[in-house]
Design a protein around this motif. Sequence first.
Motif, PDB file in Angstrom:
ATOM      1  N   UNK A  93      -9.024  54.110  45.863  1.00  0.00           N
ATOM      2  CA  UNK A  93      -9.257  53.896  47.284  1.00  0.00           C
ATOM      3  C   UNK A  93      -9.579  55.196  48.014  1.00  0.00           C
ATOM      4  N   UNK A  94      -8.775  56.228  47.800  1.00  0.00           N
ATOM      5  CA  UNK A  94      -8.964  57.481  48.533  1.00  0.00           C
ATOM      6  C   UNK A  94     -10.281  58.156  48.175  1.00  0.00           C
ATOM      7  N   UNK A  95     -10.742  57.942  46.955  1.00  0.00           N
ATOM      8  CA  UNK A  95     -11.994  58.568  46.518  1.00  0.00           C
ATOM      9  C   UNK A  95     -13.201  57.967  47.247  1.00  0.00           C
ATOM     10  N   UNK A  96     -13.199  56.655  47.422  1.00  0.00           N
ATOM     11  CA  UNK A  96     -14.371  56.011  48.025  1.00  0.00           C
ATOM     12  C   UNK A  96     -14.236  55.817  49.533  1.00  0.00           C
ATOM     13  N   UNK A  97     -13.054  56.064  50.066  1.00  0.00           N
ATOM     14  CA  UNK A  97     -12.807  55.812  51.492  1.00  0.00           C
ATOM     15  C   UNK A  97     -13.788  56.531  52.410  1.00  0.00           C
TER      16      UNK A  97
END
Length: 297
Positions: free
Chosen positions: A276-280
């Motif tokens: 999640x944090x990578x693509x956010x």
Amino acid sequence: MRLVNDGRAFEQVSDAVDEVNKLKSQAQWDDRSKFDAEKDKNAFRQYEEACDRVKNFYREQHEKQTFEFNVRVRAEFKKTVHARMGIWEAMEKLNTLVDDSDPDTSLSQIEHLLQTAEAIRRDGKPEWMQVAGLVHDLGKLLYFFGSEGQWDVVGDTFVVGCKFSEKIIYPETFANNPDSRDPVYSTEYGVYSPHCGLENVMLSWGHDEYLYHVLKKQSSLPMDALYMIRYHSFYPWHREGAYSHLTNAEDQRALEAVRAFNPYDLYSKSDEPVDVEKVKPYYQSLIAKYFPDVIEW
């Protein structure tokens, strides 16, 4: 120079433009999904083998989704703004919900939304379609807005106000729905007229219908994206071919869009979870293009 008002010439030009637009729409979806090429499609939507949680859900949904309920709930939701929040905040709020109607996944909603969007992105589809994948289930916020249970939020959708189609899953469970015995609602056309168009029929209330009406007013998404959102759970129509007696020529464009979207929604559920944090940051940049900072839900 004198201009001549030639109605026949205008109609010919108009017809030619309509035909070009039709061909463009068809060509747009000629490039089918690639991410699912190696997947076993028969492993999805196996409702006969589904657990009791899924079967009990559909029994309740089919008994309670009446025409009168649908009229009432729409009127109630027009009166109230239930929350004010942005798209990403809405995704995070949904993260505690597991869809009781879905036999294919037990992942949280944010994981499913990102799986869908990422599959669309990997296939090189346009940004607006990635966004449609990202938000398509956000209407499940209904669950937190005074719903009577998941039966009026999730699950396959169908037309109310006319005879229930045999192509809906578990069709026998409509026996306890009072509309199945109503002298009007139990007929083939019910309250509708032949080929009146899907825009003029009432689909069972849930997250598709709700989100469509919210984003139609509060986003800059193109109409094809709104079709994908509104009809993605309308499996009796886009997968089984039901309700052709109610559809019109305008619905063909919607059908092509929804069928192009469906593989990403359905078959991405077996993909690896997304970081999640990578693509956010990427998806937040797309959200800013198509939505205001705050949506009224």
